[in-house]
Design a protein around this motif. Sequence first.
Motif, mmCIF file in Angstrom:
data_model
loop_
_atom_site.group_PDB
_atom_site.id
_atom_site.type_symbol
_atom_site.label_atom_id
_atom_site.label_comp_id
_atom_site.label_asym_id
_atom_site.label_seq_id
_atom_site.Cartn_x
_atom_site.Cartn_y
_atom_site.Cartn_z
ATOM 1 N N THR A 102 38.035 23.622 6.176
ATOM 2 C CA THR A 102 37.455 22.686 5.002
ATOM 3 C C THR A 102 36.241 23.592 4.471
ATOM 4 N N THR A 114 43.160 13.361 0.189
ATOM 5 C CA THR A 114 41.769 14.079 -0.081
ATOM 6 C C THR A 114 41.459 13.683 -1.734
ATOM 7 N N LYS A 145 41.211 19.513 1.969
ATOM 8 C CA LYS A 145 40.022 19.012 1.477
ATOM 9 C C LYS A 145 39.969 19.751 -0.178
#
Length: 537
Positions: free
Chosen positions: A122, A325, A370
């Motif tokens: 991330t 995401t 992400k």
Amino acid sequence: MMEEKQEAGAPDKIKPPTEPEESGELETRIKKYLRGDGANLEALRDKKLRGQLTVREKLYGKSAEAAAKAEKWLMPSEGGYLEAEGIEKTSRIRQESIAREVDISSSRNQYDIVLPDLGPYTLDFTSSGRYMAAAGRKGHLAIVDMKNLSLIKEIQVRETVRDVVFLHNELFFAAAQKKYPYIYNREGIELHCLKEHGAVLKLQFLKNHFLLASINKSSQLHYQDVTTGLMVGNFRTGLGRTDVMQVNPFNGVVALGHSGGTVTMWKPTTSAPLVKMLCHRGPISALAFHPNGHIMATSGKERKIKIWDLRKFEVLQTLPGHANTLDFSQKGLLAAATGSFVQISGNFSESQSYSRYMTHSMAKGYQINKLLFRPYEDVLGIAHSMGWSSILIPGSGEPNFDSWVANPFETSKQRREKEVRSLLDKLPPETIMLDPSKIGTVKPPSRKQKPTKQERESEMEAAVAAVKDMPMKKKTKGRSKPSKSAKKKQEIIAKTKRPFLEQQTKEEEALSRKKQKMSEEAELPKSLQRFARKKAT
């Protein structure tokens, strides 16, 4: 008609733009800054309201004109988008084709960092886009300078890391680890262990309020002030475990997506959500806010992406597809990813509808965790199971930066000054609300409360006393006799008391009707009382 002769080899003379050209260009720029079409004020009957709205419309026009005049000098760079020719579509243009056309510095923003043993990853960017923090699930933390792609610091914490977020600048960042969130400095030194937060799943930082918000496995929402260390808010959502969390940049409200398909919005001063809206029929998998704060995108497990208008809380558009995401760019592009596929949608028409702009496919087996647009650059950061990558998205970033807000080229002295200035301008948690434009305005008068019985009696006595003290006009032909004057005064007193007595009678009748209704409901058997008609609130 005479023509100017030009000598051979002499450069063309640059002629200044004429007044009509300047006025036309200015009108085009003013339309860009206007807040939609003006309201039709002639249809209003209320003169006071019409005057107030007229003044406000004039202010909007003046501000738009001032912004349009300043744009020429303060915003020298213009943003662009991909444009297709003929039947060609921009969604079919690949990154390899873009890399051949852009300059060397831009092509350096296309890369893949492969770290298969430490993912999934991330990431987070600073507000200026200069620095990036990357966190691997296996405990890898790294700070990267994106200007020259140099590694500033990397550490191995030897435990699970679920999320990472920068604080007010690149000197401090917070990592959500296995048991507690920790705060580190730029050198990788552990500064704080925030045990009150518990096992955190998601972190967000409110830069204007200096609040670190977190949601843990027990569905508890925490707000902690990073300047004083005080726990500002600690609430139990009561809607189950979730890791879908996002901050609205416009008003600082934290939004949570839940497994029941609802989105709740919170502020640190109330234990109940400000808004609870049903967005999907299945669990919420991702949500994102537009930079202007008025548009929200949500994704549900039923394979739908919805665009919401938060001013009316209604759906603007429903897009097919699923997303793990979501993220909005500074210019309003929407990136959505599922599996190893990325799709970028854009709103290029006045109809407020998003359409496919670009697509990108990662290598087979890469699971995207992400997406995050890099501020002030046409770059999209992708954190996936095998590391992180970066691709070019033309037209996604703001081409002009304000050095007072975010300066990618700031020095250490400028950073220190900015930190002091931002601490002085720190907003209290009470300023977080759905409509921050209400701050600084005068509170409208509330409804007048009903006077009590004693107040009504005292008011009636004061009116009667004022009538008694009133002098009587003297009349001739026996009309000013004491008996007639006393009778006249009694009539005036009775007339003064009449409105007070009528109001009292109405209230007593309403109270008696209410008591009679309650007695009728009480007479019903317990098994039938639930079918009794209830008074609408």
